[in-house]
Design an enzyme around this catalytic site. Sequence first.
Site, PDB file in Angstrom:
ATOM      1  N   ASP A 124       0.840  -1.189   0.000  1.00  0.00           N
ATOM      2  CA  ASP A 124       0.000   0.000   0.000  1.00  0.00           C
ATOM      3  C   ASP A 124       0.881   1.246   0.000  1.00  0.00           C
ATOM      4  O   ASP A 124       1.986   1.215  -0.547  1.00  0.00           O
ATOM      5  CB  ASP A 124      -0.924  -0.034   1.234  1.00  0.00           C
ATOM      6  N   HIS A 200      -3.979   6.194   3.009  1.00  0.00           N
ATOM      7  CA  HIS A 200      -4.625   4.971   2.540  1.00  0.00           C
ATOM      8  C   HIS A 200      -4.054   3.726   3.222  1.00  0.00           C
ATOM      9  O   HIS A 200      -4.794   2.880   3.744  1.00  0.00           O
ATOM     10  CB  HIS A 200      -4.453   4.885   1.024  1.00  0.00           C
ATOM     11  N   SER A 529     -11.034  -0.877  -1.245  1.00  0.00           N
ATOM     12  CA  SER A 529      -9.811  -0.817  -0.450  1.00  0.00           C
ATOM     13  C   SER A 529     -10.105  -1.073   1.016  1.00  0.00           C
ATOM     14  O   SER A 529      -9.272  -1.617   1.739  1.00  0.00           O
ATOM     15  CB  SER A 529      -9.156   0.565  -0.579  1.00  0.00           C
TER      16      SER A 529
END
Length: 747
Positions: A124, A200, A529
Amino acid sequence: NGGLVHLHCVRRAGARATVVTAPRAFQRVRLLPARPPPRARRAPGAAGALLVRSRRHGLRGAADGGPGRSPRLPGLRARGRARRNAPAAHHADAVVPRRLGLSESSGLLPASGGATDVVIGLIDTGVYPKDRASFSADPSLPPPPSTFLSRCVSTPAFNASAYCNNKLVGAKFFNLGYQAAHGGAIEETESRSPLDTNGHGTHTSSTAAGSAVAGAAFFDYGKGQAVGMAPGARIAAYKACWTGGCTYSDILKAFDEAIKDGVNVISVSLGAVGRAPQFYSDTTAVGAFSAVRKGIVVSASAGNAGPGEFTAGNVAPWILTVGASTINRQFPANVVLGNGETFNGTSLYAGTPLGATKIPLVYGGDVGSSVCEAGKLNASKVAGKIVVCDPGVNGPAAKGEAVKLAGGAGAILVGTKAFGEQALATAHILPATAVTFAAAERIKRYIRTNASPVATIVFLGTVIGQTPSSPRMASFSSRGPNFIAPEIFKPDVTAPGVDILAAWTGENSPSELDSDTRRVKFNIISGTSMSCPHVSSIAALLRQVHPDWSPAAIKSALMTTAYNVDSAGDTIKDMSTGEASTPFVCGAGHVNPNSALDPGLVYDAGTDDYISFMCALGYTAEQIAVLTRDGSVTDCSTRSGSVGDLNYPAFSVVFSSGDGTVTQRRAVRNARATYTATITSPAGVDVAVEPQTLQFSATQEYAITFAAQQGGVAEKYTFGSIVWSDDKHKVTSRIAITWPASQAAAM
């Protein structure tokens, strides 16, 4: 490799993307694209390490029928907490694991001990452990498993000795491909370290295995205890995504490093832009194949390109592909018009609310920009008013920013028509809400038919309840059929992916606007996600309890025990249509962790089965070698079977004519029991299974035959199921039938 990669987090509708071509490849294998990359030209001699650049407007690629986003530049220093109205409808949040049936008293969670011997590797944007309790040392945890051989990499921006502990056990970064794509440069604001400057990766990591944090909230939204789905599992962060996106070469290097380090599960909230690429051209498929060969479960996002068909990504059968659905929590912010009409909306605005007094309401198209682009709104016509903004061009937070810069008092953001009943909450910097396309049409009609239209927005905080029913499938969640291999059922399962609260970086604002100076420890965002790490961590819990299970066995347990009934007792709805979802939308169904602990039967498969599958798919020895990466040469002439014969825990049948017959074969295992089949035949198909009863002392095989009935059906797809049951278990495999397009059109 000719592909593009983006993060599967829904944040910014209508964003723009620019393709950057790498002058040189930094990949360990040469990937062979089946077709040219979209909107990109390969540099001579390059293997095509490509990325999507995203700056102020987020990310949307060719496959993104809905919004998406990629890493962003950080904003400025944080400011103080803003006021917000919180009426009686505001409720304390509930912990997501409890919503999925996980509890400390019984079931999978206590059986696994929280998965203390399992390491989840997340590929990620890195991790932000600074002053984040989600990643702090946990004195109740034993030392990390001795089989994990990694370490945290120290850099000036990432103090490994201070940040890494018995929770965060690994942190590395990979940027050679990214630097090649940028001529060796990385933006000054980017940290050349495992530190997450986007948010994220921090969000997905804490969702998967973050330590329990009491009083977690995004301002006052979603307040409660935040805890990872596998609270005892360890986190290893592999940063392969940067401000401008992720190159395939860096992703593959991250896979290889995670495998070498000895992780047990790899969570990948990434995907290719556009239609799913051939497996030999898909770095995630290549890396995942190597991982599965080592017994590592790979869970990946289906994508945010819904609600169109054939939009699912990460569709290789050795990947656990996850769609996104809602939970029973909402953040309502309703529009009240001058005529008394009220329209449901949603928002995460946390500042001073609008008052009860209604103020002038205008449509952006009448005051300079229908989509509320910055600098195009007429300030003299916007000042002090609420502006209705259409979707497209820029993201929702940027639309609100444009209205604010023009002197507007608030904004109403119009949902995408294809999204049907779904509007997406955003952390706005001015009073703003999102409403559905249908609601917006009525609001616009009110504006057109009234000389002095007025409105206000009422923010209702956090609401948890049974209305509407949950879960519901997110409109943005990518769907099947499988673009590469239609006989392989995709997506596999769905899990919570809408308005998920989890940890956030201190280097980026919650809205990701450069002008937004707020900094938060937790943020609420949506996307596949977010659903992916939920399933990754459930796989970790199962790995702890069943260390001998293969990745395919874990997938089988999750798929055959998934449920398809919502809180109202109806079939899980699809928010894009308001109707019952199909297996091409929700996969086998919503994950049911406690049932997966003891699924009854198991459909197993290994890399040799996947090689036979690729032979049946028509891959050459050279193409298969891209995935095996072991120097072996596959002779497909020695392998038999069809694509549909892969031992998958679901059935996807493609009829090339309206009167065909298809037989698929499966093998299941159980210790000692007798199982009987119950078939719900899809419309237009006669289904027969042989044998109808399985008596176990070892692995048993069965064949299932699908015969198209005379006359056919009007639908493109019809669905059913086969359930094997004993006195205790119901092992469900869903059936999807794809009919010839010409027949459906004729009917």
